[in-house]
Design a protein around this motif. Sequence first.
Motif, PDB file in Angstrom:
ATOM      1  N   PRO A 338      42.036  31.241  26.102  1.00  0.00           N
ATOM      2  CA  PRO A 338      41.224  31.026  25.908  1.00  0.00           C
ATOM      3  C   PRO A 338      41.650  29.728  25.278  1.00  0.00           C
ATOM      4  O   PRO A 338      41.383  29.157  26.771  1.00  0.00           O
ATOM      5  N   LYS A 339      42.240  28.913  24.962  1.00  0.00           N
ATOM      6  CA  LYS A 339      42.984  27.494  24.993  1.00  0.00           C
ATOM      7  C   LYS A 339      44.351  27.663  25.692  1.00  0.00           C
ATOM      8  O   LYS A 339      45.227  27.264  25.139  1.00  0.00           O
ATOM      9  N   GLY A 340      45.203  27.451  27.331  1.00  0.00           N
ATOM     10  CA  GLY A 340      46.185  27.799  27.815  1.00  0.00           C
ATOM     11  C   GLY A 340      46.356  29.120  28.238  1.00  0.00           C
ATOM     12  O   GLY A 340      44.806  30.194  27.214  1.00  0.00           O
ATOM     13  N   GLY A 341      47.055  30.203  27.797  1.00  0.00           N
ATOM     14  CA  GLY A 341      47.139  31.128  28.579  1.00  0.00           C
ATOM     15  C   GLY A 341      46.437  32.234  29.291  1.00  0.00           C
ATOM     16  O   GLY A 341      46.020  33.678  28.995  1.00  0.00           O
ATOM     17  N   ASP A 342      45.815  31.700  30.255  1.00  0.00           N
ATOM     18  CA  ASP A 342      45.152  32.524  31.423  1.00  0.00           C
ATOM     19  C   ASP A 342      46.180  33.403  31.950  1.00  0.00           C
ATOM     20  O   ASP A 342      47.346  32.732  32.203  1.00  0.00           O
ATOM     21  N   GLU A 343      46.136  34.743  31.836  1.00  0.00           N
ATOM     22  CA  GLU A 343      47.548  35.959  32.738  1.00  0.00           C
ATOM     23  C   GLU A 343      46.543  36.533  34.004  1.00  0.00           C
ATOM     24  O   GLU A 343      45.758  36.312  34.759  1.00  0.00           O
ATOM     25  N   ILE A 344      47.625  36.462  35.028  1.00  0.00           N
ATOM     26  CA  ILE A 344      48.100  37.319  35.933  1.00  0.00           C
ATOM     27  C   ILE A 344      48.992  38.119  35.107  1.00  0.00           C
ATOM     28  O   ILE A 344      50.180  38.472  35.166  1.00  0.00           O
ATOM     29  N   ASN A 345      48.280  39.530  35.155  1.00  0.00           N
ATOM     30  CA  ASN A 345      48.955  40.665  35.275  1.00  0.00           C
ATOM     31  C   ASN A 345      48.772  41.911  36.196  1.00  0.00           C
ATOM     32  O   ASN A 345      48.227  41.901  36.905  1.00  0.00           O
ATOM     33  N   VAL A 346      49.752  42.814  36.424  1.00  0.00           N
ATOM     34  CA  VAL A 346      49.731  44.109  36.555  1.00  0.00           C
ATOM     35  C   VAL A 346      49.749  45.328  35.846  1.00  0.00           C
ATOM     36  O   VAL A 346      49.511  45.609  35.199  1.00  0.00           O
ATOM     37  N   ILE A 347      48.448  45.159  36.419  1.00  0.00           N
ATOM     38  CA  ILE A 347      47.884  46.583  35.534  1.00  0.00           C
ATOM     39  C   ILE A 347      48.352  47.497  35.787  1.00  0.00           C
ATOM     40  O   ILE A 347      48.334  48.747  36.162  1.00  0.00           O
ATOM     41  N   ARG A 348      48.762  48.787  34.378  1.00  0.00           N
ATOM     42  CA  ARG A 348      49.241  49.735  35.015  1.00  0.00           C
ATOM     43  C   ARG A 348      48.962  51.295  33.824  1.00  0.00           C
ATOM     44  O   ARG A 348      47.652  50.886  32.677  1.00  0.00           O
ATOM     45  N   SER A 349      48.017  51.366  34.242  1.00  0.00           N
ATOM     46  CA  SER A 349      48.235  53.123  33.307  1.00  0.00           C
ATOM     47  C   SER A 349      48.304  53.582  31.779  1.00  0.00           C
ATOM     48  O   SER A 349      49.852  53.441  31.534  1.00  0.00           O
ATOM     49  N   GLY A 350      47.635  52.839  30.551  1.00  0.00           N
ATOM     50  CA  GLY A 350      47.614  53.087  29.302  1.00  0.00           C
ATOM     51  C   GLY A 350      48.105  52.046  28.668  1.00  0.00           C
ATOM     52  O   GLY A 350      48.397  52.223  27.507  1.00  0.00           O
ATOM     53  N   LYS A 351      48.454  50.817  29.573  1.00  0.00           N
ATOM     54  CA  LYS A 351      49.128  50.168  28.898  1.00  0.00           C
ATOM     55  C   LYS A 351      48.217  48.651  28.003  1.00  0.00           C
ATOM     56  O   LYS A 351      46.789  48.618  27.991  1.00  0.00           O
ATOM     57  N   ASN A 352      48.956  48.604  27.132  1.00  0.00           N
ATOM     58  CA  ASN A 352      48.306  47.132  26.468  1.00  0.00           C
ATOM     59  C   ASN A 352      48.604  46.020  27.108  1.00  0.00           C
ATOM     60  O   ASN A 352      50.372  45.625  26.413  1.00  0.00           O
ATOM     61  N   TYR A 353      47.517  45.061  27.083  1.00  0.00           N
ATOM     62  CA  TYR A 353      47.862  43.700  27.869  1.00  0.00           C
ATOM     63  C   TYR A 353      48.194  42.530  26.431  1.00  0.00           C
ATOM     64  O   TYR A 353      48.785  41.485  26.845  1.00  0.00           O
ATOM     65  N   GLY A 354      47.966  42.996  25.695  1.00  0.00           N
ATOM     66  CA  GLY A 354      48.591  42.232  24.303  1.00  0.00           C
ATOM     67  C   GLY A 354      47.127  41.811  23.190  1.00  0.00           C
ATOM     68  O   GLY A 354      47.217  40.589  22.330  1.00  0.00           O
ATOM     69  N   TRP A 355      46.329  40.897  24.114  1.00  0.00           N
ATOM     70  CA  TRP A 355      45.505  40.098  23.704  1.00  0.00           C
ATOM     71  C   TRP A 355      44.864  41.046  21.970  1.00  0.00           C
ATOM     72  O   TRP A 355      44.086  42.356  22.069  1.00  0.00           O
ATOM     73  N   PRO A 356      43.970  40.216  20.931  1.00  0.00           N
ATOM     74  CA  PRO A 356      44.693  38.940  20.781  1.00  0.00           C
ATOM     75  C   PRO A 356      45.871  38.720  19.543  1.00  0.00           C
ATOM     76  O   PRO A 356      46.334  37.851  19.658  1.00  0.00           O
ATOM     77  N   ALA A 357      46.373  39.679  19.816  1.00  0.00           N
ATOM     78  CA  ALA A 357      48.266  39.980  19.217  1.00  0.00           C
ATOM     79  C   ALA A 357      49.162  38.698  19.396  1.00  0.00           C
ATOM     80  O   ALA A 357      49.563  37.786  19.109  1.00  0.00           O
ATOM     81  N   ILE A 358      48.846  38.911  21.033  1.00  0.00           N
ATOM     82  CA  ILE A 358      49.942  38.388  22.187  1.00  0.00           C
ATOM     83  C   ILE A 358      49.591  37.361  22.533  1.00  0.00           C
ATOM     84  O   ILE A 358      48.473  37.724  23.319  1.00  0.00           O
ATOM     85  N   SER A 359      49.818  35.906  22.965  1.00  0.00           N
ATOM     86  CA  SER A 359      48.830  34.976  23.994  1.00  0.00           C
ATOM     87  C   SER A 359      49.820  33.733  23.795  1.00  0.00           C
ATOM     88  O   SER A 359      50.245  33.466  23.154  1.00  0.00           O
ATOM     89  N   TYR A 360      49.420  33.022  25.614  1.00  0.00           N
ATOM     90  CA  TYR A 360      50.240  32.072  25.252  1.00  0.00           C
ATOM     91  C   TYR A 360      49.009  30.278  25.400  1.00  0.00           C
ATOM     92  O   TYR A 360      49.899  29.665  25.443  1.00  0.00           O
ATOM     93  N   GLY A 361      47.691  31.194  24.922  1.00  0.00           N
ATOM     94  CA  GLY A 361      46.847  30.674  24.282  1.00  0.00           C
ATOM     95  C   GLY A 361      47.465  30.076  23.065  1.00  0.00           C
ATOM     96  O   GLY A 361      47.521  30.112  22.159  1.00  0.00           O
ATOM     97  N   ARG A 362      45.848  29.056  22.828  1.00  0.00           N
ATOM     98  CA  ARG A 362      45.722  28.794  21.175  1.00  0.00           C
ATOM     99  C   ARG A 362      44.443  28.798  21.372  1.00  0.00           C
ATOM    100  O   ARG A 362      43.666  28.938  22.350  1.00  0.00           O
ATOM    101  N   ASN A 363      44.171  28.456  20.165  1.00  0.00           N
ATOM    102  CA  ASN A 363      42.528  28.881  20.139  1.00  0.00           C
ATOM    103  C   ASN A 363      41.664  27.273  20.651  1.00  0.00           C
ATOM    104  O   ASN A 363      42.635  26.120  20.654  1.00  0.00           O
ATOM    105  N   TYR A 364      40.731  27.719  20.552  1.00  0.00           N
ATOM    106  CA  TYR A 364      40.206  26.326  21.725  1.00  0.00           C
ATOM    107  C   TYR A 364      40.100  24.827  21.307  1.00  0.00           C
ATOM    108  O   TYR A 364      39.890  24.188  20.867  1.00  0.00           O
ATOM    109  N   ASN A 365      39.917  24.975  19.713  1.00  0.00           N
ATOM    110  CA  ASN A 365      40.403  23.332  18.397  1.00  0.00           C
ATOM    111  C   ASN A 365      41.372  23.072  18.578  1.00  0.00           C
ATOM    112  O   ASN A 365      41.871  22.503  18.148  1.00  0.00           O
TER     113      ASN A 365
END
Length: 469
Positions: A338-365
């Motif tokens: 969102p605002k901040g928190g663009d990610e580079i991820n290593v994608i693995r089978s069955g994994k949860n990358y957390g959006w929107p429960a975890i994030s380094y970003g904030r809402n746009y406002n």
Amino acid sequence: MMPTSPYGRLMKPIPLLLLSSFMIISCAQADELGAPQLYLENCASCHGTGPEGGSAPSLFDGVLMHGSNLDSLKANIAYGIDDGGMPGFEGGLTDGQITKLALFIQAGDPPALLKKLEKTPAVKLVGSLADQVTIADYITDVDKPWGFVFLDENTLLITEKDGKLLRVETSGTKTEIKGIPEVKSSGQGGLLDVALDPDYSENGWIYLTFSHGMSGKSMTKLVRGKIEGNQWVNEETLFEAKVQHYVSGGRHFGSRITFDAEGRLYFSIGDRGQKEQAQDIGVPNGKIHRINRDGSIPEDNPFRFKDYPSIYSFGNRNPQGLIMHPGSGVLWSTEHGPKGGDEINVIRSGKNYGWPAISYGRNYNGSELTPYQAKPGMEQPASHWTPSIAACGLDVYTGDLFPDWKGRLLAGSLAYQSLRLIEVNDDQYIGEVEILSDEGRIRDVTTGPDGAIYVALPSKIIRLSPRPD
Ligand code: HEC
């Protein structure tokens, strides 16, 4: 060894990149640091990172003798514990940071998160190698190219977002391929990625992703077909969402296509602006999918008995970069935060990358989106860009023209109009430099058959080759 500053983690790799001219052009604001980083920087030196603690008792061993509810935790962190040697952090940390830390101590399994976080740099060191590169226009007068591939040394296939598939010769001749699917081009949607089958020279299959419209709504769709003359033929639908899962609006379609060494196909679909749906494996958006090239489902897909057996990972916000590293077999994605928190991820089978429960970003406002940057059962990014670069387009450099760059990732940025060369070691993010800036918003990047780097800008494709000394 526990790094004492966020720079510590990046100090070592820099000689690898030979970047004497490095400068810091972007570094995360203190209050953009996640709780785990805050903990590592301010608390771990005394409390340690595991249940055994350090010079001070562990905060993660289930015993909090001064109170475990949120208020007492916050008070202990803010004001310290007088005679016990616990300093007060009021003044040093903001109220929001203290709350983050208190929530973090209460969260399920902080030691596991800290372990993961040791490889999540919060700060970017970004320098420039742009002076090693010569830029030349390669194909001009294309309209919003979104994806492109080389059919051979002198011929490209280019998708234009508004819905045209073009075959373009380096001589300049452009031919529109007729008969491709009708796309719904609005907002971020349109004709998206194009990819060649790994055995293209034998079978001629070409893959396309696009925004498919139905009753005013739309969703990312994947087809393959062949080109005969100037005509798209033999089309097969490989992925199409159920009608009830089409979404209104024009946001977050993904989508990129890549293949692994066994020839299985991976493609991404953004959350379509429905962030909670990224956590729901009953819907296709906010996911990375994997299928066989004929559309069938690989036997070991993690959710093969569910409604969308193609889902491979979930909790992905809007992945617009996806590439299988041919050397390591690691699947890398870049995704818009969102605002901040663009990610580079290593994608693995069955994994949860957390959006929107975890994030380094904030809402746009600028308001808080989530107090959590990490949670048990959710993957940490290999790294994150805060502030956001608007990551789009990803490749591995595999050419010979820049021998030192072999095996590194090439990541485009829309917002910063910059191309990043990223050093990785297997599944570890090491650091990055800029190799192109201020030429325009970068939508896609690829290594060409001649070893040059080709970059899609809003109305052209440019070629990057080494600058003669
Ligand atoms: C200089 C060393 C030191 C640092 C740095 C430090 N602490 Fe402590 N902390 C202690 C000691 C020692 C105690 C035990 C005090 C006592 O029991 O009287 C303690 C106690 C605590 C307690 C109460 C534990 C309980 O059993 O109820 C909390 C909560 C706490 N620290 C959180 C933090 C957080 C969060 C940070 C980082 C922002 C931090 N501490 C940084 C030394 C430190």
